[in-house]
Motif scaffolding. Sequence first.
Motif, PDB file in Angstrom:
ATOM      1  N   PRO A  10       0.834  -1.210   0.000  1.00 18.52           N
ATOM      2  CA  PRO A  10       0.000   0.000   0.000  1.00 18.52           C
ATOM      3  C   PRO A  10       0.868   1.258   0.000  1.00 18.52           C
ATOM      4  O   PRO A  10       1.928   1.294   0.626  1.00 18.52           O
ATOM      5  CB  PRO A  10      -0.796  -0.125   1.309  1.00 18.52           C
ATOM      6  N   ASP A  12       1.973   5.293   0.571  1.00 16.06           N
ATOM      7  CA  ASP A  12       1.818   6.307   1.620  1.00 16.06           C
ATOM      8  C   ASP A  12       0.618   7.170   1.246  1.00 16.06           C
ATOM      9  O   ASP A  12       0.293   7.314   0.066  1.00 16.06           O
ATOM     10  CB  ASP A  12       3.066   7.195   1.695  1.00 16.06           C
ATOM     11  N   GLU A  13      -0.016   7.764   2.242  1.00 17.11           N
ATOM     12  CA  GLU A  13      -1.139   8.682   1.987  1.00 17.11           C
ATOM     13  C   GLU A  13      -0.592   9.957   1.354  1.00 17.11           C
ATOM     14  O   GLU A  13       0.427  10.486   1.773  1.00 17.11           O
ATOM     15  CB  GLU A  13      -1.817   9.016   3.320  1.00 17.11           C
ATOM     16  N   TYR A  26      -4.783   7.023  -2.033  1.00 13.96           N
ATOM     17  CA  TYR A  26      -4.267   5.741  -1.551  1.00 13.96           C
ATOM     18  C   TYR A  26      -4.207   4.754  -2.708  1.00 13.96           C
ATOM     19  O   TYR A  26      -5.105   4.719  -3.539  1.00 13.96           O
ATOM     20  CB  TYR A  26      -5.186   5.140  -0.473  1.00 13.96           C
ATOM     21  N   HIS A  39     -11.057  -2.465   1.517  1.00  9.25           N
ATOM     22  CA  HIS A  39     -10.238  -1.244   1.521  1.00  9.25           C
ATOM     23  C   HIS A  39     -11.122   0.008   1.616  1.00  9.25           C
ATOM     24  O   HIS A  39     -10.817   0.940   2.358  1.00  9.25           O
ATOM     25  CB  HIS A  39      -9.374  -1.172   0.259  1.00  9.25           C
ATOM     26  N   LEU A  43     -11.316   2.897   4.662  1.00 10.47           N
ATOM     27  CA  LEU A  43     -11.118   4.330   4.409  1.00 10.47           C
ATOM     28  C   LEU A  43     -12.330   5.150   4.837  1.00 10.47           C
ATOM     29  O   LEU A  43     -12.190   6.289   5.277  1.00 10.47           O
ATOM     30  CB  LEU A  43     -10.809   4.570   2.923  1.00 10.47           C
ATOM     31  N   THR A 123      -0.417   9.799  -6.013  1.00 12.54           N
ATOM     32  CA  THR A 123      -0.538   8.548  -5.250  1.00 12.54           C
ATOM     33  C   THR A 123       0.358   7.464  -5.846  1.00 12.54           C
ATOM     34  O   THR A 123       1.082   6.767  -5.134  1.00 12.54           O
ATOM     35  CB  THR A 123      -2.009   8.064  -5.232  1.00 12.54           C
ATOM     36  N   SER A 127       4.025   5.362  -4.714  1.00  4.97           N
ATOM     37  CA  SER A 127       3.957   3.898  -4.568  1.00  4.97           C
ATOM     38  C   SER A 127       5.244   3.247  -5.041  1.00  4.97           C
ATOM     39  O   SER A 127       5.948   3.782  -5.898  1.00  4.97           O
ATOM     40  CB  SER A 127       2.792   3.343  -5.406  1.00  4.97           C
TER      41      SER A 127
END
Length: 200
Positions: A10, A12-13, A26, A39, A43, A123, A127
């Motif tokens: 996953p 990071d925000e 995300y 998921h 959230l 996002t 990643s």
Amino acid sequence: MDTYKTISAPSDEILLKEKNSKFFGYAFPITAESEVKAHLERLKKQHVGAVHWCYAWQIGTESVSWRANDDGEPSNTAGMPIYGQIQSFGITNVLVVIVRFFGGVKLGVGGLIAAYREAARMTLDASDIVEKTIDIHFKISFGYADMNRVMRVIREKNLDIVSQKMDLDCEMSVRVPRKDVAFVTDALDHLKSVLITVVE
């Protein structure tokens, strides 16, 4: 094509601010559509005051399935711009969710598309994108007497054992990079009492 790109974990925000609206991004690695709901529910608990949880996902390598969801935003202003970034990064087996907190100022159709696209890009930038081999799963069935010969092939070809059941009748699941399939099946076919089946 013997490899594909996906994300290893996953993301990071990320946070994008646009005219008082906040967009939290995300990305999650997934292998089945059934994982999407969990998921999203997590959230929704995390961002109770948000107004939209827009997302897109893609699964598969040869036969690809995907979905884009605007979650109440004007049609094609959120889900498709998010999905466009998944395609732009050339990745699969991924879910990207952008959570929006409305800031009181309407962004208009063009503004929404730009904001969701940028939040999705940020996002995926955050990643860890990795390249993986496309693997074929085999089930090998054999009698206990053939155990040593089967294990020799597995060692020589460096196969990845997924599961095994060792008894009088033995069963083993292995993962083989697609480029090595003919090579491996040929080696196992020489063992006459060994049955090989491809697992879908």
